[in-house]
Write an enzyme that holds these catalytic residues in place. Structure first.
Site, PDB file in Angstrom:
ATOM      1  CG  ASP A  38      -4.389  76.753  -4.941  1.00 43.76           C
ATOM      2  OD1 ASP A  38      -3.959  75.684  -5.395  1.00 43.76           O
ATOM      3  OD2 ASP A  38      -5.537  76.868  -4.464  1.00 43.76           O
ATOM      4  CB  SER A  87      -5.359  72.148  -3.934  1.00 44.28           C
ATOM      5  OG  SER A  87      -5.369  73.066  -4.999  1.00 44.28           O
ATOM      6  CD  GLN A 142      -1.882  72.847  -5.911  1.00 46.58           C
ATOM      7  OE1 GLN A 142      -2.404  72.858  -7.013  1.00 46.58           O
ATOM      8  NE2 GLN A 142      -2.001  73.853  -5.040  1.00 46.58           N
TER       9      GLN A 142
END
Length: 311
Positions: A225, A250, A300
């Site tokens: 991430d 996110s 993502q």
């Protein structure tokens, strides 16, 4: 091994003496059992934004799920949603639902809660090893990690743009458990210069790890991430949250774990963005071992907005 897979435990941490940044990260991933299938995790320090790092929440949730699964079934995929910003001032409670225990596959659902509200939701699937058809994409060309500048060398070149040496030191401190090296200029190195929305980083932990497969998968989840949405910013010449020309977070995160790997050995994270629209950007990544094995696929989507004056 006949015991369940476990997250990093206090046995990974020296009983006395100075602890390394990796020791501290392992301790962060060592969840406290509260009740059957309920765990509590500490939160790390907020760096640039007042919320818990999303990779930490995802990794802790996967630790919680993995603690309820037999050792012969490592995770093969996860799908997750970030629902609310995590509060770095209070612990996070993780509740695991044992959705299914089949002959080959095991499914778990995890909800992370703070202040009585869910902040993160994860579904993870685990599989007993099976033989089957084998193929993979070729590893893309990339410079050798040892030839690249360290993160400290890269970030300190842009200290004035990032807010000064103090801000750079905080970023480096927050990432100090990981040796992460940019294969080319990061977004804040080419502000105002749109380029192909592709980026590469090499990463590995700053220290050796135990052999527990879940541990390596959770640490790769943690790192996954950190830089994935950078490829979205490159297409628009934006430097990102570090320089304040976009705001974002996110939204969801999905990973597929294809082949065994070690997070304490070099891994190439090859990232690209196929599209951005509607205040959202999509990015996908592939993680390869240094020998060329495709180990992990990642997708993502994140909120990416241009700040408006007065807001």
């Amino acid at each position: 091994m006949n015991e369940p897979l476990t997250s990093p435990s206090p046995s990974h941490i020296p009983a006395a003496g100075p602890h390394t940044p990796l020791d501290e990260l392992l301790a962060l991933l060592d969840l406290e059992p509260i009740e059957e299938d309920i765990f509590r995790g500490r939160t790390g320090r907020a760096v640039l934004v007042p919320r818990v790092f999303g990779g930490q929440v995802a990794a802790q949730a996967l630790v919680a799920a993995g603690r309820t699964v037999p050792a012969d079934r490592p995770p093969h995929s996860l799908h997750s949603y970030f629902l609310r910003p995590g509060d770095p001032a209070v612990p996070i409670v993780y509740t695991v639902d044992r959705i299914r225990d089949g002959g080959s596959f095991t499914t778990r659902r995890v909800v992370a809660v703070q202040h009585g509200q869910p902040i993160f939701h994860l579904s993870a699937s685990f599989q007993r090893h099976e033989e089957g058809l084998e193929h993979q994409e070729a590893m893309p060309a990339a410079p050798a990690p040892e030839t690249l500048p360290t993160a400290a060398e890269t970030l300190r070149r842009y200290a004035p743009l990032l807010g000064g040496p103090g801000v750079v030191d905080r970023i480096l401190d927050a990432r100090s458990a990981v040796d992460l090296r940019y294969a080319d200029e990061p977004p804040f190195g080419s502000v105002g210069e749109p380029r192909e929305p592709k980026s590469q980083v090499w990463f590995r932990t700053n220290g050796k790890l135990a052999d527990d497969p879940l541990l390596h998968i959770c640490l790769a989840t943690y790192v996954s991430d950190m830089t994935l949405l950078d490829s979205v910013l490159l297409a628009h010449g934006r430097g990102g949250w570090a320089v304040g020309d976009v705001v974002g977070a996110s939204l969801d995160h999905a990973m597929w774990f294809h082949r065994p790997f070690r997070a304490d050995e070099w891994l190439l994270y090859d990232q690209e963005s196929p599209t951005s629209q509607g205040g959202r950007g999509l990015a996908r990544g592939r993680i390869f071992t240094e020998s060329g094995q495709l180990a992990v696929s990642v997708i993502q989507e994140g909120v990416i907005r241009i700040p408006r004056p007065g807001r």
